[in-house]
Design a protein around this motif. Structure first.
Motif, PDB file in Angstrom:
ATOM      1  N   ALA A 139       0.838  -1.198   0.000  1.00 21.53           N
ATOM      2  CA  ALA A 139       0.000   0.000   0.000  1.00 21.53           C
ATOM      3  C   ALA A 139       0.873   1.248   0.000  1.00 21.53           C
ATOM      4  O   ALA A 139       0.595   2.225  -0.711  1.00 21.53           O
ATOM      5  N   ALA A 140       1.940   1.221   0.802  1.00 20.97           N
ATOM      6  CA  ALA A 140       2.860   2.358   0.840  1.00 20.97           C
ATOM      7  C   ALA A 140       3.591   2.510  -0.494  1.00 20.97           C
ATOM      8  O   ALA A 140       3.787   3.632  -0.987  1.00 20.97           O
ATOM      9  N   VAL A 141       3.981   1.382  -1.088  1.00 23.93           N
ATOM     10  CA  VAL A 141       4.704   1.417  -2.368  1.00 23.93           C
ATOM     11  C   VAL A 141       3.824   2.000  -3.472  1.00 23.93           C
ATOM     12  O   VAL A 141       4.240   2.889  -4.220  1.00 23.93           O
ATOM     13  N   VAL A 142       2.589   1.490  -3.590  1.00 27.06           N
ATOM     14  CA  VAL A 142       1.738   1.934  -4.702  1.00 27.06           C
ATOM     15  C   VAL A 142       1.314   3.383  -4.509  1.00 27.06           C
ATOM     16  O   VAL A 142       1.112   4.120  -5.487  1.00 27.06           O
ATOM     17  N   ARG A 143       1.201   3.812  -3.265  1.00 23.20           N
ATOM     18  CA  ARG A 143       0.848   5.212  -3.007  1.00 23.20           C
ATOM     19  C   ARG A 143       1.967   6.143  -3.513  1.00 23.20           C
ATOM     20  O   ARG A 143       1.693   7.153  -4.160  1.00 23.20           O
ATOM     21  N   LYS A 144       3.185   5.775  -3.218  1.00 22.15           N
ATOM     22  CA  LYS A 144       4.318   6.567  -3.700  1.00 22.15           C
ATOM     23  C   LYS A 144       4.436   6.478  -5.215  1.00 22.15           C
ATOM     24  O   LYS A 144       4.746   7.464  -5.896  1.00 22.15           O
ATOM     25  N   ALA A 145       4.164   5.295  -5.763  1.00 23.38           N
ATOM     26  CA  ALA A 145       4.252   5.108  -7.213  1.00 23.38           C
ATOM     27  C   ALA A 145       3.242   5.985  -7.946  1.00 23.38           C
ATOM     28  O   ALA A 145       3.509   6.447  -9.065  1.00 23.38           O
ATOM     29  N   ALA A 146       2.077   6.217  -7.336  1.00 26.34           N
ATOM     30  CA  ALA A 146       1.061   7.044  -7.986  1.00 26.34           C
ATOM     31  C   ALA A 146       1.579   8.451  -8.260  1.00 26.34           C
ATOM     32  O   ALA A 146       1.166   9.098  -9.237  1.00 26.34           O
ATOM     33  N   ASP A 147       2.492   8.927  -7.440  1.00 21.69           N
ATOM     34  CA  ASP A 147       3.084  10.249  -7.653  1.00 21.69           C
ATOM     35  C   ASP A 147       4.279  10.199  -8.600  1.00 21.69           C
ATOM     36  O   ASP A 147       4.513  11.142  -9.364  1.00 21.69           O
ATOM     37  N   ALA A 148       5.033   9.105  -8.546  1.00 18.19           N
ATOM     38  CA  ALA A 148       6.333   9.090  -9.223  1.00 18.19           C
ATOM     39  C   ALA A 148       6.372   8.322 -10.536  1.00 18.19           C
ATOM     40  O   ALA A 148       7.304   8.494 -11.327  1.00 18.19           O
ATOM     41  N   ILE A 149       5.395   7.472 -10.815  1.00 19.05           N
ATOM     42  CA  ILE A 149       5.484   6.573 -11.967  1.00 19.05           C
ATOM     43  C   ILE A 149       5.506   7.356 -13.282  1.00 19.05           C
ATOM     44  O   ILE A 149       4.841   8.387 -13.431  1.00 19.05           O
ATOM     45  N   PRO A 220     -11.229 -16.416  -9.515  1.00 15.49           N
ATOM     46  CA  PRO A 220     -10.995 -16.587 -10.951  1.00 15.49           C
ATOM     47  C   PRO A 220     -10.025 -15.553 -11.504  1.00 15.49           C
ATOM     48  O   PRO A 220      -9.908 -14.437 -10.991  1.00 15.49           O
ATOM     49  N   LEU A 221      -9.335 -15.943 -12.558  1.00 18.88           N
ATOM     50  CA  LEU A 221      -8.329 -15.071 -13.152  1.00 18.88           C
ATOM     51  C   LEU A 221      -8.919 -13.747 -13.595  1.00 18.88           C
ATOM     52  O   LEU A 221      -8.296 -12.690 -13.424  1.00 18.88           O
ATOM     53  N   ASP A 222     -10.117 -13.767 -14.166  1.00 25.22           N
ATOM     54  CA  ASP A 222     -10.721 -12.526 -14.648  1.00 25.22           C
ATOM     55  C   ASP A 222     -10.920 -11.527 -13.510  1.00 25.22           C
ATOM     56  O   ASP A 222     -10.756 -10.315 -13.704  1.00 25.22           O
ATOM     57  N   LEU A 223     -11.277 -12.020 -12.339  1.00 26.30           N
ATOM     58  CA  LEU A 223     -11.462 -11.134 -11.181  1.00 26.30           C
ATOM     59  C   LEU A 223     -10.137 -10.493 -10.786  1.00 26.30           C
ATOM     60  O   LEU A 223     -10.069  -9.283 -10.531  1.00 26.30           O
ATOM     61  N   LEU A 224      -9.077 -11.288 -10.736  1.00 21.00           N
ATOM     62  CA  LEU A 224      -7.773 -10.765 -10.361  1.00 21.00           C
ATOM     63  C   LEU A 224      -7.270  -9.750 -11.380  1.00 21.00           C
ATOM     64  O   LEU A 224      -6.652  -8.742 -11.021  1.00 21.00           O
ATOM     65  N   ILE A 225      -7.542 -10.009 -12.656  1.00 15.89           N
ATOM     66  CA  ILE A 225      -7.126  -9.073 -13.700  1.00 15.89           C
ATOM     67  C   ILE A 225      -7.862  -7.749 -13.548  1.00 15.89           C
ATOM     68  O   ILE A 225      -7.271  -6.664 -13.694  1.00 15.89           O
ATOM     69  N   LYS A 226      -9.150  -7.800 -13.242  1.00 22.69           N
ATOM     70  CA  LYS A 226      -9.910  -6.566 -13.021  1.00 22.69           C
ATOM     71  C   LYS A 226      -9.340  -5.777 -11.837  1.00 22.69           C
ATOM     72  O   LYS A 226      -9.264  -4.544 -11.876  1.00 22.69           O
ATOM     73  N   GLN A 227      -8.941  -6.491 -10.793  1.00 19.97           N
ATOM     74  CA  GLN A 227      -8.344  -5.821  -9.639  1.00 19.97           C
ATOM     75  C   GLN A 227      -7.022  -5.164 -10.021  1.00 19.97           C
ATOM     76  O   GLN A 227      -6.725  -4.042  -9.607  1.00 19.97           O
ATOM     77  N   HIS A 228      -6.223  -5.859 -10.805  1.00 20.17           N
ATOM     78  CA  HIS A 228      -4.966  -5.278 -11.286  1.00 20.17           C
ATOM     79  C   HIS A 228      -5.235  -4.038 -12.153  1.00 20.17           C
ATOM     80  O   HIS A 228      -4.514  -3.035 -12.078  1.00 20.17           O
ATOM     81  N   ALA A 229      -6.269  -4.117 -12.980  1.00 25.44           N
ATOM     82  CA  ALA A 229      -6.596  -3.000 -13.866  1.00 25.44           C
ATOM     83  C   ALA A 229      -6.990  -1.761 -13.057  1.00 25.44           C
ATOM     84  O   ALA A 229      -6.663  -0.628 -13.439  1.00 25.44           O
ATOM     85  N   LEU A 230      -7.674  -1.963 -11.940  1.00 28.96           N
ATOM     86  CA  LEU A 230      -8.050  -0.831 -11.092  1.00 28.96           C
ATOM     87  C   LEU A 230      -6.811  -0.188 -10.466  1.00 28.96           C
ATOM     88  O   LEU A 230      -6.744   1.037 -10.303  1.00 28.96           O
ATOM     89  N   ILE A 231      -5.832  -1.010 -10.116  1.00 29.59           N
ATOM     90  CA  ILE A 231      -4.574  -0.467  -9.589  1.00 29.59           C
ATOM     91  C   ILE A 231      -3.898   0.388 -10.644  1.00 29.59           C
ATOM     92  O   ILE A 231      -3.449   1.509 -10.366  1.00 29.59           O
ATOM     93  N   VAL A 232      -3.844  -0.114 -11.878  1.00 26.16           N
ATOM     94  CA  VAL A 232      -3.217   0.637 -12.961  1.00 26.16           C
ATOM     95  C   VAL A 232      -3.982   1.928 -13.232  1.00 26.16           C
ATOM     96  O   VAL A 232      -3.375   2.984 -13.484  1.00 26.16           O
ATOM     97  N   SER A 233      -5.306   1.879 -13.152  1.00 30.36           N
ATOM     98  CA  SER A 233      -6.103   3.090 -13.368  1.00 30.36           C
ATOM     99  C   SER A 233      -5.755   4.164 -12.347  1.00 30.36           C
ATOM    100  O   SER A 233      -5.625   5.349 -12.690  1.00 30.36           O
ATOM    101  N   GLY A 234      -5.596   3.749 -11.091  1.00 26.08           N
ATOM    102  CA  GLY A 234      -5.214   4.708 -10.056  1.00 26.08           C
ATOM    103  C   GLY A 234      -3.834   5.290 -10.311  1.00 26.08           C
ATOM    104  O   GLY A 234      -3.604   6.484 -10.086  1.00 26.08           O
ATOM    105  N   LEU A 235      -2.933   4.450 -10.793  1.00 33.00           N
ATOM    106  CA  LEU A 235      -1.583   4.927 -11.094  1.00 33.00           C
ATOM    107  C   LEU A 235      -1.591   5.883 -12.284  1.00 33.00           C
ATOM    108  O   LEU A 235      -0.910   6.914 -12.275  1.00 33.00           O
ATOM    109  N   LYS A 236      -2.368   5.543 -13.310  1.00 30.58           N
ATOM    110  CA  LYS A 236      -2.432   6.407 -14.497  1.00 30.58           C
ATOM    111  C   LYS A 236      -3.017   7.779 -14.154  1.00 30.58           C
ATOM    112  O   LYS A 236      -2.615   8.793 -14.727  1.00 30.58           O
ATOM    113  N   ALA A 237      -3.964   7.792 -13.209  1.00 34.95           N
ATOM    114  CA  ALA A 237      -4.583   9.054 -12.794  1.00 34.95           C
ATOM    115  C   ALA A 237      -3.705   9.804 -11.795  1.00 34.95           C
ATOM    116  O   ALA A 237      -4.045  10.912 -11.397  1.00 34.95           O
TER     117      ALA A 237
END
Length: 281
Positions: A139-149, A220-237
Motif C-alpha cells: 500500500a505504501a509502495v503503490v501510493r508513492k508510485a502514484a506520484d512518481a510513476i 478466478p483469473l478474470d477477477l484478479l485481472i480486473k483488480q490489477h486493472a483498477l490499480i493501474v487506473s489509479g496509477l495512471k490518474a
C-alpha cells in the motif's frame, strides 16, 4: 546463501524452460481438491526441475523445492530426504541441508525429531499475517508510485495486463502467476524500491501456496485481472488514494478465498485459530 527468490521476470523465464528452473505447472481447470494421500513422489517432482550452472547450487535447490511446494507438486506431508535430493541434483548434502534450513524458516518445511523432514501444512494464521504485512508494504509502495510513476513504466504495466489476459484465455495458470509476480515487482521497481518486493518474498510464502489452490472458481483469473486493472487506473490518474484502495482490496482477496480453499482441501491446512483470525481481518 541468498534466500530470496528470483525476480518475477526470471520466474517467467523459468516457466518457459529457458532459465534456471522449470516446474511442470499443476492442472488448474478449477479450484483443485487434492488429497494428501495423493502425494507426488519426491523424485517425480524433481524430474520437472533443471538447474543452471552459473547460480550457486544451494540457491537453485532452495528455489526448486520452494516452487515444487508452492505449485503442489510436493503436497503437505511429503517426506524430503537430504540423501534423495542430493542424489537428484548430484551434489553433496551440505547445500541441500542449507536449502532445508531456509525452507523451514519460510514455514513450508518442518522437522519432526526421529521421523524426518516433511512438507508442512498451510497455516491460515500465517496466511493472514503474511497478507497483513504485505498489504502494509505494498500500500505504501503503490501510493508513492502514484506520484512518481512515468509513462514508460505505466506502459510496462499495461503490457503486463495484456499478458495476464492472454494467459487467462489459454487457462495457463503458471504463466498468469508469473505475470502477477512481475506486475507487483514492476510497481516496486517504478519507485526504485525493489527491496520492498524482495522483503515480502518469504513473508508471503503461505499466501502463494493458497494462490495456487484458489484460482478459477474461488478467485478466478478474470477477477484478479480486473483488480490489477483498477490499480493501474489509479496509477495512471496519479491518484494515490485510488491506487492504494485498489491495492488493499486486491490483497484482501486472499481473505475471501482462504475459507473456501481450506474447506475444499482440508488435508492441506492446519487447524485455524479463531482468535487470531479476528485480529487479522
Amino acid at each position: 546463501m541468498d534466500t530470496k527468490i528470483a525476480s518475477p521476470k526470471a520466474a517467467s523465464r523459468r516457466e518457459k524452460g529457458t532459465g534456471a528452473l522449470t516446474v511442470a505447472p499443476p492442472a488448474a481447470s478449477r479450484a483443485r481438491v487434492v488429497s494428501s494421500e495423493q502425494k507426488t513422489p519426491l523424485r517425480g517432482a524433481l524430474a520437472g526441475l533443471s538447474v543452471e550452472s552459473h547460480e550457486p547450487i544451494g540457491k537453485q535447490i532452495f528455489r526448486s523445492l520452494r516452487e515444487a511446494i508452492f505449485t503442489g507438486l510436493l503436497a503437505p506431508g511429503t517426506p524430503l530426504s537430504e540423501k534423495e535430493v542430493s542424489e537428484a541434483f548430484q551434489v553433496s548434502r551440505q547445500p541441500v541441508r542449507e536449502a532445508f534450513i531456509k525452507l523451514v524458516e519460510a514455514g513450508v518445511l518442518q522437522v519432526l525429531p526421529q521421523r524426518g523432514t516433511f512438507v508442512k501444512r498451510i497455516s491460515p494464521r500465517k496466511v493472514r499475517e503474511g497478507r497483513f504485512i504485505r498489504e502494509a508494504i505494498e500500500a505504501a509502495v503503490v501510493r508513492k508510485a502514484a506520484d512518481a510513476i512515468t509513462d514508460a513504466q505505466l506502459a510496462e504495466l499495461t503490457a503486463n495486463l495484456r499478458e495476464q489476459k492472454a494467459a487467462a484465455r489459454l487457462n495457463d495458470t503458471a504463466a498468469f502467476l508469473a505475470c502477477d509476480e512481475q506486475f507487483h515487482f514492476l510497481i516496486a521497481q517504478s519507485i526504485d524500491c525493489v527491496a520492498a518486493w524482495e522483503t515480502i518474498q518469504d513473508i508471503k510464502a503461505q499466501m502463494d501456496r493458497v494462490r495456487y489452490l484458489s484460482l478459477h472458481e474461488v478467485s478466478p483469473l478474470d477477477l484478479l485481472i480486473k483488480q490489477h486493472a483498477l490499480i493501474v487506473s489509479g496509477l495512471k490518474a496519479h491518484d494515490p488514494d485510488a491506487a492504494e484502495n485498489a491495492m488493499r482490496a486486491h490483497l484482501r482477496e486472499i481473505l475471501v478465498s482462504l475459507g473456501p480453499v481450506a474447506q475444499l482441501n482440508p488435508d492441506w491446512f492446519e487447524p485455524d485459530e479463531p482468535e487470531a483470525m479476528r485480529l487479522m481481518l
